[in-house]
Design a protein around this motif. Structure first.
Motif, PDB file in Angstrom:
ATOM      1  N   ALA A 207       0.853  -1.196   0.000  1.00 37.88           N
ATOM      2  CA  ALA A 207       0.000   0.000   0.000  1.00 37.88           C
ATOM      3  C   ALA A 207       0.886   1.242   0.000  1.00 37.88           C
ATOM      4  CB  ALA A 207      -0.923  -0.007   1.222  1.00 37.88           C
ATOM      5  N   HIS A 371      -7.134  -7.426  -1.837  1.00 34.91           N
ATOM      6  CA  HIS A 371      -6.779  -6.013  -1.641  1.00 34.91           C
ATOM      7  C   HIS A 371      -8.002  -5.100  -1.645  1.00 34.91           C
ATOM      8  CE1 HIS A 371      -6.997  -6.290  -5.987  1.00 34.91           C
ATOM      9  NE2 HIS A 371      -7.031  -4.970  -6.056  1.00 34.91           N
ATOM     10  N   PHE A 401      -6.172  -0.385   2.488  1.00 34.03           N
ATOM     11  CA  PHE A 401      -6.688  -0.918   1.220  1.00 34.03           C
ATOM     12  C   PHE A 401      -7.627   0.062   0.541  1.00 34.03           C
ATOM     13  CE2 PHE A 401      -6.081  -5.693   2.417  1.00 34.03           C
ATOM     14  CZ  PHE A 401      -4.718  -5.475   2.396  1.00 34.03           C
ATOM     15  N   ALA A 405      -4.636   0.645  -2.563  1.00 35.36           N
ATOM     16  CA  ALA A 405      -3.631  -0.426  -2.490  1.00 35.36           C
ATOM     17  C   ALA A 405      -3.617  -1.177  -3.811  1.00 35.36           C
ATOM     18  CB  ALA A 405      -3.967  -1.379  -1.353  1.00 35.36           C
TER      19      ALA A 405
END
Ligand code: ASP
Length: 472
Positions: A207, A371, A401, A405
């Protein structure tokens, strides 16, 4: 002028020269007129000889005992033809001793170190590990471990990976094992957890835009120790962004193939590309999710790698709920995403998890990750976590997320197990410098051990009277 030290491995190229070596007395053989001292340093062994005509040196040599540390100045002579030992590195030379300087004496060693030590009681070996490590087998194991780590670092660096350290003082992660915890002095009543693996941090690095991360990382799990388990062990941990299952498996496979070719040319990989079998097939055919596919199990130089894929994502708990089989952060296989989002037919959902087995051991495993915030929440909901708990425990992951990400995936390989197999050792303690015993103690440091009343008071904790008992 001070004479520079020569490493024993280089002596064979210095016939006729006067040199200085330093090391440990391996054996002393007193033949009356002649005294032979086999000297050992990190690079090898050499036979040195004290002759009657160098009286001072001969007197000094007669005092030496096994494991004394000495510096010897001497002349490199070719051995007479019939004394040549073709099987030894320095078998064609010997050092005629001119001067001996004793750097340190040693008490009589509690066990011999000239053999492989397999007959010595392991508790005694571990209690005297500094001595045990001097034996050739252990020296080789640790030096090969270094070579493998060096290879990994170079290979991954060449593939644009960055080695990044992640914290040891962290928070409990739901990775299936029990956490080791550290009481906080500054926040009495609160605890850090030691990482079971860098799983969450490596995903947070994705991330964080690092794209390709690796770490030779210590992982700590408070489990009952077994032959191939230790409370702390080492993983090669890696993670890559914009990568799918094929990318991670391909990179790992190439790394193994090249490492074996370069560092263990005597070993043969049974099948390249590594076979890939499903979990279902592995269980049906071999009754194991880490099958030993070696065609000849007596051949110590045969390496049978195999990938296992298509594991179920969830399994039933004893209480009738659901838990993850491998890793809660994995993504389901794309065709099962809908099922996950609807929380339907939970037992049938397959994960993107891939494990790599080597000669019947689990050498590592990884997955493509989930993700997407909503999908990760669903996993925790299936496991019966309330919304509030999900955000309290995993809010950092969900927030990361939802802030952009990239898709990512990774793997972790058990370095100790891989080294155990490559070095043909029966357990991972033989390839770890300072392992714990089978029941999680360090007999050399005497750990675990009690701490002082002051330390306990500062930490704001109390020890129960009955706690002074071992659990095993
Ligand atoms: N963190 C996982 C483990 O320790 C490996 C991975 O999925 O990368 O097993």
């Amino acid at each position: 002028m001070m004479m520079k030290r020569t490493y024993i491995k280089d002596i064979k190229d210095k016939i006729g020269e006067e040199i200085k070596i330093a090391g440990w007395v391996d054996v002393r053989r007193d033949h009356g007129k002649l005294i032979f001292i086999d000297l050992r340093d990190m690079s090898g062994k050499i036979q040195t000889v004290a002759l009657p005509n160098h009286k001072e040196a001969r007197d000094a040599a007669s005092k030496l005992r096994s494991e004394w540390v000495v510096e010897i100045v001497g002349k490199v002579n070719k051995r007479p033809e019939k004394m040549v030992n073709k099987d030894e590195v320095n078998g064609n030379v010997e050092l005629e001793i001119m001067k001996v300087k004793i750097l340190n004496e040693a008490v009589t060693p509690v066990f011999g170190i000239n053999d492989d030590g397999r007959e010595v009681n392991e508790e005694t070996r571990l209690a005297n590990r500094y001595l045990d490590l001097r034996r050739g087998r252990m020296q080789k194991n640790l030096r090969m471990r270094h070579e493998v780590m060096k290879f990994i670092r170079n290979y991954l660096s060449d593939n644009n990976f960055t080695e990044i350290e992640t914290p040891l003082l962290t928070k409990s992660t739901p990775e299936g094992a029990r956490d080791f915890v550290v009481p906080s002095r500054l926040y009495n009543g609160k605890f850090y957890a030691l990482p079971q693996s860098p799983q969450q941090y490596k995903q947070l690095l994705m991330a964080g835009g690092m794209e390709k991360y690796f770490q030779i990382a210590k992982c700590l799990r408070d489990e009952d120790t077994r032959g191939d388990r230790q409370p702390e062990f080492t993983q090669l941990d890696l993670e890559m962004s914009f990568a799918d299952q094929k990318d991670v498996m391909g990179l790992t496979e190439e790394m193994f193939i090249k490492a074996v070719k370069e560092l263990y040319p005597q070993k043969k990989i049974q099948q390249i590309p590594f076979p890939i079998i499903t979990y279902k097939e592995a269980m049906e055919k071999y009754d194991s999710d880490k099958p030993d596919l070696r065609e000849d199990k007596n051949n110590p130089d045969l390496l049978a790698f195999c990938w296992v894929i298509d594991f179920p994502f969830f399994e039933k708990t004893e209480k009738g709920g659901w838990t993850f089989t491998h890793n809660p952060f994995s993504a389901p296989k794309p065709e099962y995403v809908e099922m996950l989002m609807r929380k339907e037919k939970i037992g049938e959902i397959l994960t993107t998890q891939y494990d790599i087995a080597l000669n019947g051991f689990e050498a590592g495993g990884g997955s493509v990750r989930n993700h997407k915030t909503e999908a990760l929440q669903k996993v925790f909901e299936i496991m019966g976590f309330e919304k509030e708990k999900i955000w309290r425990d995993f809010g950092h992951m969900l927030r990361a997320f939802s802030s952009g990400a990239p898709p990512h995936g990774g793997i972790a390989l058990g370095l100790d197990r891989v080294m155990m197999i490559l070095q043909n050792e029966p357990n991972i303690r033989e390839v770890i410098a300072f392992p714990k015993t089978g029941d999680a103690r360090d007999p050399m440091m005497d750990s675990p051990s009690e701490i002082s009343e002051e330390q306990i008071a500062e930490l704001g904790i109390q020890i129960k009277k009955s706690a002074n008992k071992s659990k095993i």
